[in-house]
Design a protein around this motif. Structure first.
Motif, PDB file in Angstrom:
ATOM      1  N   CYS A  47       0.799  -1.231   0.000  1.00  0.00           N
ATOM      2  CA  CYS A  47       0.000   0.000   0.000  1.00  0.00           C
ATOM      3  C   CYS A  47       0.829   1.279   0.000  1.00  0.00           C
ATOM      4  N   TRP A  48       1.948   1.271   0.668  1.00  0.00           N
ATOM      5  CA  TRP A  48       2.753   2.491   0.771  1.00  0.00           C
ATOM      6  C   TRP A  48       3.820   2.582  -0.318  1.00  0.00           C
ATOM      7  N   ALA A  54       2.607   8.859  -2.849  1.00  0.00           N
ATOM      8  CA  ALA A  54       3.458  10.052  -2.771  1.00  0.00           C
ATOM      9  C   ALA A  54       3.949  10.330  -1.349  1.00  0.00           C
ATOM     10  N   ALA A  55       3.169   9.987  -0.346  1.00  0.00           N
ATOM     11  CA  ALA A  55       3.557  10.251   1.046  1.00  0.00           C
ATOM     12  C   ALA A  55       4.779   9.442   1.468  1.00  0.00           C
ATOM     13  N   PHE A  56       5.039   8.346   0.774  1.00  0.00           N
ATOM     14  CA  PHE A  56       6.139   7.457   1.151  1.00  0.00           C
ATOM     15  C   PHE A  56       7.207   7.350   0.067  1.00  0.00           C
ATOM     16  N   ARG A  57       7.126   8.180  -0.936  1.00  0.00           N
ATOM     17  CA  ARG A  57       8.032   8.103  -2.078  1.00  0.00           C
ATOM     18  C   ARG A  57       9.503   8.283  -1.698  1.00  0.00           C
ATOM     19  N   THR A  58       9.780   9.073  -0.673  1.00  0.00           N
ATOM     20  CA  THR A  58      11.176   9.350  -0.289  1.00  0.00           C
ATOM     21  C   THR A  58      11.717   8.366   0.741  1.00  0.00           C
ATOM     22  N   TYR A  59      10.929   7.322   1.049  1.00  0.00           N
ATOM     23  CA  TYR A  59      11.343   6.332   2.045  1.00  0.00           C
ATOM     24  C   TYR A  59      11.412   4.950   1.412  1.00  0.00           C
ATOM     25  N   GLN A  60      12.070   4.064   2.115  1.00  0.00           N
ATOM     26  CA  GLN A  60      12.050   2.660   1.702  1.00  0.00           C
ATOM     27  C   GLN A  60      11.802   1.791   2.930  1.00  0.00           C
ATOM     28  N   LEU A  61      11.203   0.650   2.689  1.00  0.00           N
ATOM     29  CA  LEU A  61      10.848  -0.288   3.744  1.00  0.00           C
ATOM     30  C   LEU A  61      12.006  -1.241   4.004  1.00  0.00           C
ATOM     31  N   SER A  62      12.297  -1.439   5.265  1.00  0.00           N
ATOM     32  CA  SER A  62      13.337  -2.379   5.655  1.00  0.00           C
ATOM     33  C   SER A  62      12.759  -3.313   6.720  1.00  0.00           C
ATOM     34  N   ASN A 126      -6.516  -6.048   4.854  1.00  0.00           N
ATOM     35  CA  ASN A 126      -5.371  -5.781   3.982  1.00  0.00           C
ATOM     36  C   ASN A 126      -5.661  -4.697   2.961  1.00  0.00           C
ATOM     37  N   ASP A 127      -6.741  -3.961   3.166  1.00  0.00           N
ATOM     38  CA  ASP A 127      -7.061  -2.894   2.238  1.00  0.00           C
ATOM     39  C   ASP A 127      -6.163  -1.686   2.459  1.00  0.00           C
ATOM     40  N   CYS A 128      -5.971  -0.942   1.404  1.00  0.00           N
ATOM     41  CA  CYS A 128      -5.151   0.273   1.475  1.00  0.00           C
ATOM     42  C   CYS A 128      -6.050   1.411   1.789  1.00  0.00           C
TER      43      CYS A 128
END
Length: 128
Positions: A47-48, A54-62, A126-128
């Motif tokens: 979802c992100w 766009a709210a999470f575009r500058t981040y990455q998931l670890s 599990n919905d966005c």
């Protein structure tokens, strides 16, 4: 009943923005900290990040789900930054499991959405 039982992960604004974890609360039977964090990690990724939000575009998931500390967690870090400090940590631990989240991202405008998403996903939706 399920909603009440998952009050363990109700990430109230005061508890979620604090750095210290909340006291343990009753858990849904059969749910482990790993079970909860797997649901959150899969949904957050989809979802992100994979959606191009766009709210999470500058981040990455670890994701760090295979934790020997008994605290499976996901981290959000700044994409392409040499500073590896996470801007958001969501983790679960204990028996019964307790979900905690902290980090500077929770002081931003996206914080209410993060809280709502994490609670919803931890509850099995599990919905966005």
């Amino acid at each position: 009943m399920r909603r009440f039982a998952f009050s363990i992960i109700l990430l109230a604004a005061t508890g979620l923005t604090a750095c210290k974890p909340e006291a343990p609360r009753p858990a849904v039977r059969g749910q482990s900290a790993l079970d909860i964090m797997e649901k959150v990690a899969v949904a957050a990724n989809r979802c992100w990040f994979k959606s191009g939000d766009a709210a999470f575009r500058t981040y990455q998931l670890s994701p760090e789900l295979s934790s020997f500390s008994g605290r499976p967690r996901i981290l959000l870090v700044r994409k392409g930054s040499r500073d590896d400090r996470p801007v958001l940590v969501v983790q679960a631990e204990g028996t019964p499991p307790r979900l905690d989240a902290f980090g500077p991202l929770l002081n931003e405008n996206v914080a209410p959405r993060i809280r709502q998403d994490v609670v919803r996903w931890a509850n099995g939706r599990n919905d966005c």
